[in-house]
Design an enzyme around this catalytic site. Sequence first.
Site, mmCIF file in Angstrom:
data_model
loop_
_atom_site.group_PDB
_atom_site.id
_atom_site.type_symbol
_atom_site.label_atom_id
_atom_site.label_comp_id
_atom_site.label_asym_id
_atom_site.label_seq_id
_atom_site.Cartn_x
_atom_site.Cartn_y
_atom_site.Cartn_z
ATOM 1 N N HIS A 73 67.565 26.352 43.488
ATOM 2 C CA HIS A 73 68.814 25.641 43.223
ATOM 3 C C HIS A 73 68.604 24.568 42.171
ATOM 4 O O HIS A 73 67.600 23.871 42.174
ATOM 5 C CB HIS A 73 69.330 24.977 44.508
ATOM 6 C CG HIS A 73 69.991 25.943 45.430
ATOM 7 N ND1 HIS A 73 71.117 25.655 46.140
ATOM 8 C CD2 HIS A 73 69.686 27.232 45.726
ATOM 9 C CE1 HIS A 73 71.479 26.713 46.846
ATOM 10 N NE2 HIS A 73 70.619 27.674 46.619
ATOM 11 N N TYR A 197 78.917 19.821 49.707
ATOM 12 C CA TYR A 197 79.167 18.715 50.637
ATOM 13 C C TYR A 197 80.603 18.262 50.399
ATOM 14 O O TYR A 197 80.950 17.912 49.263
ATOM 15 C CB TYR A 197 78.247 17.526 50.349
ATOM 16 C CG TYR A 197 76.763 17.797 50.487
ATOM 17 C CD1 TYR A 197 76.140 17.693 51.727
ATOM 18 C CD2 TYR A 197 75.993 18.135 49.379
ATOM 19 C CE1 TYR A 197 74.781 17.912 51.853
ATOM 20 C CE2 TYR A 197 74.626 18.365 49.499
ATOM 21 C CZ TYR A 197 74.027 18.248 50.743
ATOM 22 O OH TYR A 197 72.684 18.465 50.863
ATOM 23 N N PRO A 289 70.479 14.984 59.413
ATOM 24 C CA PRO A 289 70.110 16.094 58.527
ATOM 25 C C PRO A 289 70.924 16.185 57.237
ATOM 26 O O PRO A 289 70.677 17.056 56.422
ATOM 27 C CB PRO A 289 70.312 17.338 59.392
ATOM 28 C CG PRO A 289 71.204 16.915 60.493
ATOM 29 C CD PRO A 289 70.998 15.450 60.696
ATOM 30 N N LYS A 293 66.227 16.272 54.779
ATOM 31 C CA LYS A 293 64.923 15.686 54.479
ATOM 32 C C LYS A 293 63.849 15.867 55.552
ATOM 33 O O LYS A 293 62.667 15.701 55.272
ATOM 34 C CB LYS A 293 65.093 14.173 54.255
ATOM 35 C CG LYS A 293 65.855 13.824 53.005
ATOM 36 C CD LYS A 293 65.059 14.199 51.791
ATOM 37 C CE LYS A 293 65.755 13.904 50.500
ATOM 38 N NZ LYS A 293 65.147 14.565 49.367
ATOM 39 N N TYR A 384 67.311 13.094 46.049
ATOM 40 C CA TYR A 384 67.603 14.402 46.638
ATOM 41 C C TYR A 384 66.462 15.399 46.393
ATOM 42 O O TYR A 384 66.034 16.093 47.306
ATOM 43 C CB TYR A 384 68.908 14.917 46.037
ATOM 44 C CG TYR A 384 69.566 16.054 46.772
ATOM 45 C CD1 TYR A 384 69.996 15.909 48.088
ATOM 46 C CD2 TYR A 384 69.790 17.279 46.144
ATOM 47 C CE1 TYR A 384 70.622 16.956 48.753
ATOM 48 C CE2 TYR A 384 70.418 18.319 46.809
ATOM 49 C CZ TYR A 384 70.831 18.154 48.112
ATOM 50 O OH TYR A 384 71.448 19.186 48.767
HETATM 51 C C1 LIG Z 1 70.602 21.552 62.254
HETATM 52 C C2 LIG Z 1 69.418 21.005 61.536
HETATM 53 C C3 LIG Z 1 69.341 21.148 60.153
HETATM 54 C C4 LIG Z 1 68.261 20.635 59.478
HETATM 55 N N1 LIG Z 1 68.208 20.802 58.112
HETATM 56 C C5 LIG Z 1 67.144 20.345 57.421
HETATM 57 C C6 LIG Z 1 66.983 20.648 56.018
HETATM 58 O O1 LIG Z 1 67.803 21.325 55.387
HETATM 59 N N2 LIG Z 1 65.871 20.177 55.394
HETATM 60 C C7 LIG Z 1 64.918 19.462 56.071
HETATM 61 O O2 LIG Z 1 63.928 19.061 55.444
HETATM 62 N N3 LIG Z 1 65.013 19.204 57.410
HETATM 63 C C8 LIG Z 1 66.095 19.634 58.106
HETATM 64 N N4 LIG Z 1 66.153 19.452 59.470
HETATM 65 C C9 LIG Z 1 65.081 18.735 60.162
HETATM 66 C C10 LIG Z 1 63.843 19.604 60.374
HETATM 67 O O3 LIG Z 1 64.177 20.810 61.016
HETATM 68 C C11 LIG Z 1 62.785 18.824 61.182
HETATM 69 O O4 LIG Z 1 62.671 17.541 60.636
HETATM 70 C C12 LIG Z 1 61.416 19.536 61.135
HETATM 71 O O5 LIG Z 1 61.442 20.678 61.955
HETATM 72 C C13 LIG Z 1 60.303 18.599 61.608
HETATM 73 O O6 LIG Z 1 59.094 19.291 61.630
HETATM 74 P P1 LIG Z 1 57.946 18.880 62.669
HETATM 75 O O7 LIG Z 1 56.809 19.780 62.388
HETATM 76 O O8 LIG Z 1 57.746 17.430 62.621
HETATM 77 O O9 LIG Z 1 58.580 19.149 64.108
HETATM 78 P P2 LIG Z 1 59.126 20.476 64.782
HETATM 79 O O10 LIG Z 1 59.622 21.428 63.759
HETATM 80 O O11 LIG Z 1 60.053 20.026 65.847
HETATM 81 O O12 LIG Z 1 57.844 21.139 65.421
HETATM 82 C C14 LIG Z 1 57.240 20.621 66.582
HETATM 83 C C15 LIG Z 1 56.538 21.744 67.310
HETATM 84 O O13 LIG Z 1 55.896 21.201 68.455
HETATM 85 C C16 LIG Z 1 56.165 22.033 69.550
HETATM 86 N N5 LIG Z 1 56.055 21.236 70.786
HETATM 87 C C17 LIG Z 1 56.983 20.444 71.360
HETATM 88 N N6 LIG Z 1 56.494 19.878 72.469
HETATM 89 C C18 LIG Z 1 55.216 20.312 72.605
HETATM 90 C C19 LIG Z 1 54.202 20.095 73.560
HETATM 91 N N7 LIG Z 1 54.405 19.293 74.619
HETATM 92 N N8 LIG Z 1 53.005 20.703 73.406
HETATM 93 C C20 LIG Z 1 52.782 21.524 72.319
HETATM 94 N N9 LIG Z 1 53.736 21.776 71.382
HETATM 95 C C21 LIG Z 1 54.928 21.174 71.528
HETATM 96 C C22 LIG Z 1 57.547 22.575 69.298
HETATM 97 O O14 LIG Z 1 57.788 23.770 70.037
HETATM 98 C C23 LIG Z 1 57.494 22.802 67.806
HETATM 99 O O15 LIG Z 1 57.019 24.074 67.476
HETATM 100 C C24 LIG Z 1 67.221 19.963 60.184
HETATM 101 C C25 LIG Z 1 67.288 19.842 61.578
HETATM 102 C C26 LIG Z 1 68.370 20.342 62.244
HETATM 103 C C27 LIG Z 1 68.412 20.202 63.746
#
Ligand SMILES: Cc1cc2nc3c(=O)[nH]c(=O)nc-3n(C[C@H](O)[C@H](O)[C@H](O)COP(=O)(O)OP(=O)(O)OC[C@H]3O[C@@H](n4cnc5c(N)ncnc54)[C@H](O)[C@@H]3O)c2cc1C
Length: 393
Positions: A73, A197, A289, A293, A384
């Site tokens: 994009h 948006y 969201p 980010k 962005y």
């Molecule tokens: C609707 C929506 C849209 C979004 N859109 C965007 C976007 O366009 N761009 C963007 O950058 N971000 C976006 N986000 C945010 C993004 O999805 C999260 O910030 C991202 O997943 C964070 O990554 P992480 O690895 O920190 O955590 P997570 O992806 O939450 O991964 C954590 C992992 O730990 C595991 N876990 C949990 N508890 C335990 C435990 N006790 N023991 C072992 N494992 C465990 C979980 O199962 C998971 O696999 C969006 C979120 C939502 C809800």
Amino acid sequence: VRRTAVGVVGAGPAGLVLANLLLERGIHCVVVEKESRAHCEQRVRAGLLEEPTVSLLDRHGWAGRLRAEGMEHRGTELRYEGRRFRLDYQALVGRTMWVYPQQELVSDLITSFVEGGGEIHFEVPDAAVHDLASDRPRLTFGEEELVCDVVAGCDGFFGISRTAVPSAAQTVFDRHHEFGWVAVLAAVAPSTDEIVYSLGPHGFAGHMLRTPSVSRFYLQCPPGDPIERWSDDRVWSELHLGLATDDGWTLREGPILEKNVVEMRSHVVEPMRFGRFLLAGDAAHIVPPVGAKGMNLAIADACVLFDATCRLLDAGDESGLDAYSATCLERVWRVQDFSMWMAWMLHPLPVDHPDRAYALRRSTAQLRYLETSEAYQRQFAENYVGFPLAVDV
Ligand SMILES: Cc1cc2nc3c(=O)[nH]c(=O)nc-3n(C[C@H](O)[C@H](O)[C@H](O)COP(=O)(O)OP(=O)(O)OC[C@H]3O[C@@H](n4cnc5c(N)ncnc54)[C@H](O)[C@@H]3O)c2cc1C
């Protein structure tokens, strides 16, 4: 009892990028994940990747499928009062972004880690961390006990890591917002080439892209609104209204595959380090969201964590660990500010709020300024597409 250099809790974007970087560097690590591999590879969440995130994935050979199947994009569209305008961030700051579903990236990173011989345990319900302030923190699960140099808490907002640090050792910033989102996934080709948006008559409406045959939509709703109040018919009629333009643009409809209400929250834990226990990604911070980010921020943390760990293990140098929290938090707060700037511009206060009319006028003034001022567009564009990573990995 076994030894490993790094115990990683959670196989989301943060944990998997960290684990792959460590594996590539020949540093032993063990990843424990609560859910099944299939669950992790199918969980629909984010989809917009900043340029620094894509460059990182490229450098390490993890962007093959993203480059082949993702969508590049160059700009985004904003709408208000039936008007629409395009922000060409490539022209403004010379960088592009990629749309690639988070679950596909997670799947690619799991494959890379497993094929590279990495150790990952799925369906672990009882991961626990111990002796966090010592030089030998431990990670336990099932019958296993791992003595580590560093434990990385990458298990998201609902994991065990966020609450494992004594509360006296942390400051928590937490803000719930006056709005939520109805997040919709529909089996329909996008009606736009770029993310839209929109500030519509009933609030925010967003049209995001996922794949050529699946689209993502968001609609503003009151926080905690029951999803039962959002029939498919209501979703489509609100999307038509919220995204409408005066120039005859039309929205394609299709079967709704998934819909749920997303809570909007800003949350930051400081510091992100407690001894040899380091938090990364959603375990340490959440942003609404709207700026897309969260996943990018999680990956940026993982890079800083990797760099700090290498310095510790290579030369016993703790300076990276000492700087970890401040380095990550600089980006975290920049993103908090940008995400809230976007959120407040695009989400009017609830109808019964005394400041609604004032806030709406202000939002409209901001959008009008964004439409007409290149200086304002540039600040949007640079935030962005994402600032360069703090470390060179
Ligand atoms: C609707 C929506 C849209 C979004 N859109 C965007 C976007 O366009 N761009 C963007 O950058 N971000 C976006 N986000 C945010 C993004 O999805 C999260 O910030 C991202 O997943 C964070 O990554 P992480 O690895 O920190 O955590 P997570 O992806 O939450 O991964 C954590 C992992 O730990 C595991 N876990 C949990 N508890 C335990 C435990 N006790 N023991 C072992 N494992 C465990 C979980 O199962 C998971 O696999 C969006 C979120 C939502 C809800």
